[in-house]
Design an enzyme around this catalytic site. Structure first.
Site, PDB file in Angstrom:
ATOM      1  N   GLN A 174       3.404  13.175  -3.956  1.00  0.00           N
ATOM      2  CA  GLN A 174       3.892  12.387  -5.096  1.00  0.00           C
ATOM      3  C   GLN A 174       5.332  12.365  -5.391  1.00  0.00           C
ATOM      4  O   GLN A 174       5.935  11.349  -5.428  1.00  0.00           O
ATOM      5  CB  GLN A 174       3.307  12.465  -6.270  1.00  0.00           C
ATOM      6  CG  GLN A 174       2.249  11.184  -6.814  1.00  0.00           C
ATOM      7  CD  GLN A 174       1.229  11.565  -7.749  1.00  0.00           C
ATOM      8  OE1 GLN A 174       1.234  12.769  -8.265  1.00  0.00           O
ATOM      9  NE2 GLN A 174       0.288  10.705  -7.971  1.00  0.00           N
ATOM     10  N   ASP A 200       7.528  10.442  -2.941  1.00  0.00           N
ATOM     11  CA  ASP A 200       6.976   9.006  -2.766  1.00  0.00           C
ATOM     12  C   ASP A 200       8.184   7.871  -3.236  1.00  0.00           C
ATOM     13  O   ASP A 200       8.053   7.434  -4.187  1.00  0.00           O
ATOM     14  CB  ASP A 200       5.938   8.609  -3.556  1.00  0.00           C
ATOM     15  CG  ASP A 200       5.092   7.392  -3.361  1.00  0.00           C
ATOM     16  OD1 ASP A 200       5.710   6.665  -2.383  1.00  0.00           O
ATOM     17  OD2 ASP A 200       4.042   7.239  -3.886  1.00  0.00           O
ATOM     18  N   TYR A 243      -4.163   1.639  -0.646  1.00  0.00           N
ATOM     19  CA  TYR A 243      -3.488   0.310  -0.031  1.00  0.00           C
ATOM     20  C   TYR A 243      -4.479  -0.686  -0.211  1.00  0.00           C
ATOM     21  O   TYR A 243      -5.663  -0.334   0.097  1.00  0.00           O
ATOM     22  CB  TYR A 243      -2.845   0.278   1.228  1.00  0.00           C
ATOM     23  CG  TYR A 243      -1.557   1.358   1.284  1.00  0.00           C
ATOM     24  CD1 TYR A 243      -0.550   0.924   0.609  1.00  0.00           C
ATOM     25  CD2 TYR A 243      -1.648   2.827   1.762  1.00  0.00           C
ATOM     26  CE1 TYR A 243       0.633   1.591   0.673  1.00  0.00           C
ATOM     27  CE2 TYR A 243      -0.578   3.520   1.860  1.00  0.00           C
ATOM     28  CZ  TYR A 243       0.585   2.822   1.301  1.00  0.00           C
ATOM     29  OH  TYR A 243       1.960   3.402   1.071  1.00  0.00           O
ATOM     30  N   SER A 254       7.263   4.299  -4.218  1.00  0.00           N
ATOM     31  CA  SER A 254       6.774   4.063  -5.508  1.00  0.00           C
ATOM     32  C   SER A 254       8.150   4.192  -6.599  1.00  0.00           C
ATOM     33  O   SER A 254       8.131   3.336  -7.290  1.00  0.00           O
ATOM     34  CB  SER A 254       5.839   5.218  -6.089  1.00  0.00           C
ATOM     35  OG  SER A 254       4.548   5.114  -5.506  1.00  0.00           O
TER      36      SER A 254
HETATM   37  P1  NAD Z   1       1.817  -2.318  -1.780  1.00  0.00           P
HETATM   38  O1  NAD Z   1       3.324  -2.406  -2.219  1.00  0.00           O
HETATM   39  O2  NAD Z   1       1.340  -2.226  -0.473  1.00  0.00           O
HETATM   40  O3  NAD Z   1       1.015  -3.943  -2.551  1.00  0.00           O
HETATM   41  C1  NAD Z   1       1.312  -4.184  -3.880  1.00  0.00           C
HETATM   42  C2  NAD Z   1       0.086  -4.662  -4.470  1.00  0.00           C
HETATM   43  O4  NAD Z   1      -0.424  -6.118  -4.000  1.00  0.00           O
HETATM   44  C3  NAD Z   1      -1.146  -3.731  -4.288  1.00  0.00           C
HETATM   45  O5  NAD Z   1      -1.628  -3.392  -5.468  1.00  0.00           O
HETATM   46  C4  NAD Z   1      -2.107  -4.427  -3.302  1.00  0.00           C
HETATM   47  O6  NAD Z   1      -3.280  -4.342  -3.723  1.00  0.00           O
HETATM   48  C5  NAD Z   1      -1.762  -5.840  -3.848  1.00  0.00           C
HETATM   49  N1  NAD Z   1      -2.393  -7.044  -2.784  1.00  0.00           N
HETATM   50  C6  NAD Z   1      -2.231  -6.961  -1.654  1.00  0.00           C
HETATM   51  N2  NAD Z   1      -2.995  -8.090  -1.250  1.00  0.00           N
HETATM   52  C7  NAD Z   1      -2.992  -8.867  -2.415  1.00  0.00           C
HETATM   53  C8  NAD Z   1      -3.724 -10.303  -2.716  1.00  0.00           C
HETATM   54  N3  NAD Z   1      -4.058 -11.035  -1.818  1.00  0.00           N
HETATM   55  N4  NAD Z   1      -3.750 -10.536  -3.924  1.00  0.00           N
HETATM   56  C9  NAD Z   1      -3.194  -9.879  -4.870  1.00  0.00           C
HETATM   57  N5  NAD Z   1      -2.747  -8.583  -4.519  1.00  0.00           N
HETATM   58  C10 NAD Z   1      -2.754  -8.056  -3.529  1.00  0.00           C
HETATM   59  O7  NAD Z   1       1.251  -1.319  -2.974  1.00  0.00           O
HETATM   60  P2  NAD Z   1       1.539  -0.066  -4.050  1.00  0.00           P
HETATM   61  O8  NAD Z   1       2.013  -0.833  -4.994  1.00  0.00           O
HETATM   62  O9  NAD Z   1       2.914   0.515  -2.975  1.00  0.00           O
HETATM   63  O10 NAD Z   1       0.692   0.905  -3.937  1.00  0.00           O
HETATM   64  C11 NAD Z   1      -0.838   0.434  -4.063  1.00  0.00           C
HETATM   65  C12 NAD Z   1      -1.717   1.372  -4.773  1.00  0.00           C
HETATM   66  O11 NAD Z   1      -1.472   2.703  -3.940  1.00  0.00           O
HETATM   67  C13 NAD Z   1      -1.083   1.930  -6.164  1.00  0.00           C
HETATM   68  O12 NAD Z   1      -1.280   1.044  -7.125  1.00  0.00           O
HETATM   69  C14 NAD Z   1      -1.969   3.244  -6.108  1.00  0.00           C
HETATM   70  O13 NAD Z   1      -3.253   2.890  -6.561  1.00  0.00           O
HETATM   71  C15 NAD Z   1      -1.691   3.559  -4.780  1.00  0.00           C
HETATM   72  N6  NAD Z   1      -0.731   4.602  -4.657  1.00  0.00           N
HETATM   73  C16 NAD Z   1      -1.165   5.957  -4.705  1.00  0.00           C
HETATM   74  C17 NAD Z   1      -0.394   7.038  -4.461  1.00  0.00           C
HETATM   75  C18 NAD Z   1      -0.772   8.389  -4.726  1.00  0.00           C
HETATM   76  O14 NAD Z   1      -1.691   8.818  -4.550  1.00  0.00           O
HETATM   77  N7  NAD Z   1       0.535   9.326  -4.618  1.00  0.00           N
HETATM   78  C19 NAD Z   1       1.308   6.641  -4.738  1.00  0.00           C
HETATM   79  C20 NAD Z   1       1.417   5.476  -4.716  1.00  0.00           C
HETATM   80  C21 NAD Z   1       0.406   4.525  -4.847  1.00  0.00           C
END
Ligand code: NAD
Length: 359
Positions: free
Chosen positions: A123, A126, A224, A129
């Site tokens: 994390q 990351d 994801y 993020s």
């Molecule tokens: P991302 O930038 O890949 O995508 C952004 C958002 O778009 C995501 O929430 C995804 O679900 C959404 N999305 C995809 N298709 C869609 C659609 N058709 N309509 C609406 N929304 C859609 O993702 P991100 O923001 O970098 O990360 C997503 C998730 O990953 C986070 O919210 C979290 O749960 C997880 N994450 C975990 C960690 C960790 O455990 N360390 C770190 C970062 C993120």
């Protein structure tokens, strides 16, 4: 071991802020910083000079054993590096299918910050993020700047102003920060995501979650989103259209890792939006969530302004550089031992980021 930091050619951030260079020195390495590397992020050479040698670009390239940059250095620079030099940057080998072969041919080692697995252990590294969060915040400020209306509700002697309606598509890291920022500015916020886990997060920030039935939400995708069926996306576009017609601002952040961004706002929806409305598309670099988005451009269609910018984090130069550098530092701590590069390929963080290993 010498670690080099370059001045970016097309970005105002710098890969490490002086405070992080100081911490890096504690790992028993020598640090070389290109002259003016932090200038655009308001980190002057004098601050680096306390802990590093400030040199010309040619000298940094010639001497570095590990070269760090926000974006990959141009090909001409790669050719000036010693064989065996390691590079740490955002190579995005998911999208740039030529980069792995290019580095292997030059006998360079490539580590990509965007390939670090997004696990709890990683994390602090990351970068995706860190940057997405800044981009979500800045997307709302950009929209507020362009919108010919207030965000908050106001009751004044001259008349009442209704709060702006903000629609956030994709409630991941960027989307959640956009929701929080828009709420702080007093807007009414609705949001949609295919991951059901996002519902609770949206609601905890005071947003309203739009449920579109039938989304695939695979637990095996590491948090994801997975690619949705065309039938689902069609239904989702209809839901979006009904809300877009009433929205003042749409912030789109929807991404599917390694794929083109899903199309959520077609031209026919933009045609129905009120003149003066603003769309900020943070998925612009992977094709955009809006059909009319042009990457790195702001365009106007029927009075609707559409901003295509996936690098809004780069506009918050100082804090983005600070966080970028801290993510980098936390990764470097894993690959350096006793002042030298030490690659433990059993460590999933190292194996994930190292993309030039010969198979
Ligand atoms: P991302 O930038 O890949 O995508 C952004 C958002 O778009 C995501 O929430 C995804 O679900 C959404 N999305 C995809 N298709 C869609 C659609 N058709 N309509 C609406 N929304 C859609 O993702 P991100 O923001 O970098 O990360 C997503 C998730 O990953 C986070 O919210 C979290 O749960 C997880 N994450 C975990 C960690 C960790 O455990 N360390 C770190 C970062 C993120």
């Amino acid at each position: 071991m010498k670690i080099g930091i370059l001045k970016e050619q097309k970005d105002k951030r710098v890969a490490l802020a002086p405070a992080t260079v100081k911490k890096l020195k504690g790992l028993g390495v020598e640090i070389l910083v290109e002259k003016n590397a932090g200038f655009a992020a308001h980190y002057p050479d004098e601050e680096y000079a306390e802990y590093a040698s400030v040199l010309s670009r040619a000298n940094v390239l010639a001497e570095a054993d590990l070269l760090i940059s926000v974006f990959p250095p141009p090909d001409a620079d790669l050719k000036k590096l010693k064989e065996g030099t390691a590079l740490l940057s955002q190579f995005r080998p998911y999208f740039d299918t030529t980069v792995t072969g290019k580095l292997q041919k030059l006998k360079l080692k490539g580590f990509s910050m965007d390939m670090i697995p997004r696990t709890t252990l990683a994390q602090t590294m990351d970068l995706l993020s860190s940057m997405a969060s800044i981009a979500g915040y800045k997307a709302v400020l950009t929209a507020a700047q362009l919108l010919p209306r207030y965000f908050p509700m106001l009751i004044t002697a001259a008349g009442s102003i209704r709060p702006a309606k903000v629609l956030v598509l994709g409630a991941g890291v960027a989307g959640l920060q956009a929701i929080a920022t828009a709420k702080r500015l007093g807007a009414m916020v609705e949001a949609s995501d295919t991951r059901l886990a996002a519902k609770e997060e949206v609601e905890s920030l005071g947003g309203k979650f739009i449920v579109v039935e039938g989304a695939k939400d695979e637990k095996t995708a590491g948090g994801y989103a997975v690619e949705q069926t065309e039938e689902f996306l069609k239904r989702q576009r209809e839901e979006v259209q009904a809300r877009a017609m009433k929205a003042d601002v749409i912030i789109t952040t929807a991404q599917v890792r390694g794929r083109k961004a899903p199309l959520l706002v077609p031209k026919s929806t933009v045609e129905k939006m009120n003149p003066g409305s603003v769309i900020v598309d943070l998925a612009a670099s992977t094709g955009g969530n809006c059909e009319l988005t042009k990457d790195n451009e702001t365009v106007e269609f029927n009075g609707v302004t559409i901003v295509g910018d996936s690098e809004l984090a780069a506009t918050v130069t100082q804090d983005a550089s600070f966080l970028f550098g801290n993510n980098v530092f936390n990764f470097i701590k894993v690959i350096i031992k006793d002042g030298a590069l030490h690659l433990d390929m059993k460590n999933v963080i190292v194996a994930g980021a190292y993309f030039t290993a010969e198979s």
